[in-house]
Design an enzyme around this catalytic site. Structure first.
Site, PDB file in Angstrom:
ATOM      1  N   VAL A 234       0.888  -1.165   0.000  1.00 53.12           N
ATOM      2  CA  VAL A 234       0.000   0.000   0.000  1.00 53.12           C
ATOM      3  C   VAL A 234       0.925   1.215   0.000  1.00 53.12           C
ATOM      4  O   VAL A 234       1.337   1.702   1.047  1.00 53.12           O
ATOM      5  CB  VAL A 234      -0.914   0.006   1.246  1.00 53.12           C
ATOM      6  CG1 VAL A 234      -1.861   1.203   1.227  1.00 53.12           C
ATOM      7  CG2 VAL A 234      -1.714  -1.293   1.330  1.00 53.12           C
TER       8      VAL A 234
ATOM      9  N   HIS B 114       0.067   5.048   1.659  1.00 53.81           N
ATOM     10  CA  HIS B 114      -0.050   5.325   3.103  1.00 53.81           C
ATOM     11  C   HIS B 114       1.088   4.580   3.805  1.00 53.81           C
ATOM     12  O   HIS B 114       1.089   3.356   3.885  1.00 53.81           O
ATOM     13  CB  HIS B 114      -1.424   4.857   3.614  1.00 53.81           C
ATOM     14  CG  HIS B 114      -1.808   5.447   4.939  1.00 53.81           C
ATOM     15  ND1 HIS B 114      -3.080   5.882   5.222  1.00 53.81           N
ATOM     16  CD2 HIS B 114      -1.079   5.673   6.059  1.00 53.81           C
ATOM     17  CE1 HIS B 114      -3.134   6.345   6.464  1.00 53.81           C
ATOM     18  NE2 HIS B 114      -1.918   6.216   6.989  1.00 53.81           N
ATOM     19  N   MET B 115       2.030   5.356   4.306  1.00 50.74           N
ATOM     20  CA  MET B 115       3.237   4.734   4.870  1.00 50.74           C
ATOM     21  C   MET B 115       2.909   3.853   6.077  1.00 50.74           C
ATOM     22  O   MET B 115       1.954   4.110   6.818  1.00 50.74           O
ATOM     23  CB  MET B 115       4.261   5.806   5.266  1.00 50.74           C
ATOM     24  CG  MET B 115       3.825   6.718   6.397  1.00 50.74           C
ATOM     25  SD  MET B 115       5.184   7.741   7.064  1.00 50.74           S
ATOM     26  CE  MET B 115       5.950   6.599   8.216  1.00 50.74           C
ATOM     27  N   HIS B 116       3.673   2.797   6.245  1.00 52.63           N
ATOM     28  CA  HIS B 116       3.478   1.900   7.382  1.00 52.63           C
ATOM     29  C   HIS B 116       4.806   1.227   7.701  1.00 52.63           C
ATOM     30  O   HIS B 116       5.495   0.759   6.819  1.00 52.63           O
ATOM     31  CB  HIS B 116       2.387   0.865   7.094  1.00 52.63           C
ATOM     32  CG  HIS B 116       2.498   0.200   5.752  1.00 52.63           C
ATOM     33  ND1 HIS B 116       2.166   0.833   4.568  1.00 52.63           N
ATOM     34  CD2 HIS B 116       2.927  -1.030   5.407  1.00 52.63           C
ATOM     35  CE1 HIS B 116       2.372   0.024   3.563  1.00 52.63           C
ATOM     36  NE2 HIS B 116       2.839  -1.120   4.033  1.00 52.63           N
ATOM     37  N   GLN B 117       5.121   1.222   8.980  1.00 50.56           N
ATOM     38  CA  GLN B 117       6.381   0.630   9.426  1.00 50.56           C
ATOM     39  C   GLN B 117       6.119  -0.792   9.913  1.00 50.56           C
ATOM     40  O   GLN B 117       5.320  -1.019  10.818  1.00 50.56           O
ATOM     41  CB  GLN B 117       6.965   1.475  10.560  1.00 50.56           C
ATOM     42  CG  GLN B 117       8.281   0.932  11.083  1.00 50.56           C
ATOM     43  CD  GLN B 117       8.917   1.874  12.093  1.00 50.56           C
ATOM     44  OE1 GLN B 117       8.767   3.093  12.003  1.00 50.56           O
ATOM     45  NE2 GLN B 117       9.616   1.319  13.051  1.00 50.56           N
TER      46      GLN B 117
END
Ligand SMILES: [Zn+2]
Length: 289
Positions: free
Chosen positions: A128, A131-134
């Site tokens: 995705v 939308h950044m996600h760690q």
């Protein structure tokens, strides 16, 4: 190690031996409109969305397509693709959230290490990208064994709703001002027709020791209460929203119970319980597997 996004998985060989929670995505929900993170953050059913913890500017969500058991993502609430677009406050909050998540994962899953990182942009492997996600992926000694190498397959040893409930309880404790936390437990018989109540006609509560995994303490309490040795965590029994209410776990006694002792028929229990406890019971019945 690679993090598999839903798109990447489509053309890849089977990745998991058994993953029934994926059926709803196979069934068509994967093509939901909009951003999957914004949709979940904007919703109210954190159990269904697998949101473990809500901070003011960010949240911790379990991965719907996990590479390993306990795969969590830290996500800013704002829809930004890269840390350079995120607010410094959100990034700081995520950095503060990270050690809490690591502590919760260690207590629940006894993992030995972690892979932690961001894939920014599709070219970098982000499933995705907008939308950044760690990612936080727990690792165990020997988990890179012959199964993923030879068969492209990862064995998932626990159902996601079970891992979710254990982790959410721990993160609820991590967010408190001290390590003491009161945890409700709801023990159902295997058919979900009876519930164990204290003599005072209340749902029981435990206060786990600071270093003890909450789910283990709850199991021990249920076994000690006379439920027999075969008790397992079935799911979450607390509030739908992860920023409301105290933690509560739903347990199921797997054996047929000869002596129902303090077990009370569900209908009768509903009439005996206070309104907030009735809600906890209702959630336990919903997540009863
Ligand atoms: Zn978004």
């Amino acid at each position: 190690m690679q993090i598999q996004s839903p798109d990447e998985v489509d053309d890849a060989p089977p990745r998991r031996l058994w993953s029934p929670w994926r059926m709803r995505y196979v069934g068509g929900d994967a093509a939901e409109p909009g951003c999957i993170f914004c949709n979940r953050i904007g919703g109210n059913d954190d159990v269904d969305s697998l949101i473990l913890y809500r901070a003011p500017l960010s949240c911790a969500i379990m991965n719907l397509f996990p590479y390993n058991t306990g795969h969590i993502m830290l996500v800013p609430n704002e829809h930004v693709a890269s840390p350079e677009d995120a607010s410094l406050d959100a990034l700081t909050e995520i950095a503060t959230l990270l050690p809490k998540v690591l502590r919760a994962l260690r207590r629940v899953l006894a993992c030995h290490g972690f892979n932690i990182g961001l894939n920014v942009g599709s070219v970098a492997g982000a499933g995705v990208a907008e939308h950044m996600h760690q990612h936080v992926v727990p690792r165990w000694n020997g988990d890179a064994n012959f199964m993923p190498i030879l068969a492209g397959t990862t064995v998932m040893p626990e159902l996601i709703p079970v891992t979710y409930s254990k982790l959410r309880a721990e993160l609820s404790r991590e967010s408190g001002t001290d390590s003491s936390v009161a945890v409700r437990w709801v023990l159902l018989d295997r058919n979900g027709e009876y519930v164990w109540l204290n003599a005072g006609a209340e749902l029981p509560v435990v206060r786990p020791e600071p270093d003890a995994a909450i789910w283990r303490t709850v199991i021990e309490a249920a076994v000690g209460a006379g439920a027999g040795a075969s008790v397992r965590v079935a799911g979450w029994a607390g509030s739908s929203r992860s920023d409301k209410g105290q933690p509560a776990l739903a347990l199921v006694a797997d054996e047929e119970l000869d002596d129902l002792g303090s077990f009370v028929p569900i209908e009768k229990a509903r009439a005996m319980l206070a309104p907030d406890e009735r809600q906890v019971l209702a959630q336990a019945l919903k997540t009863h597997i």
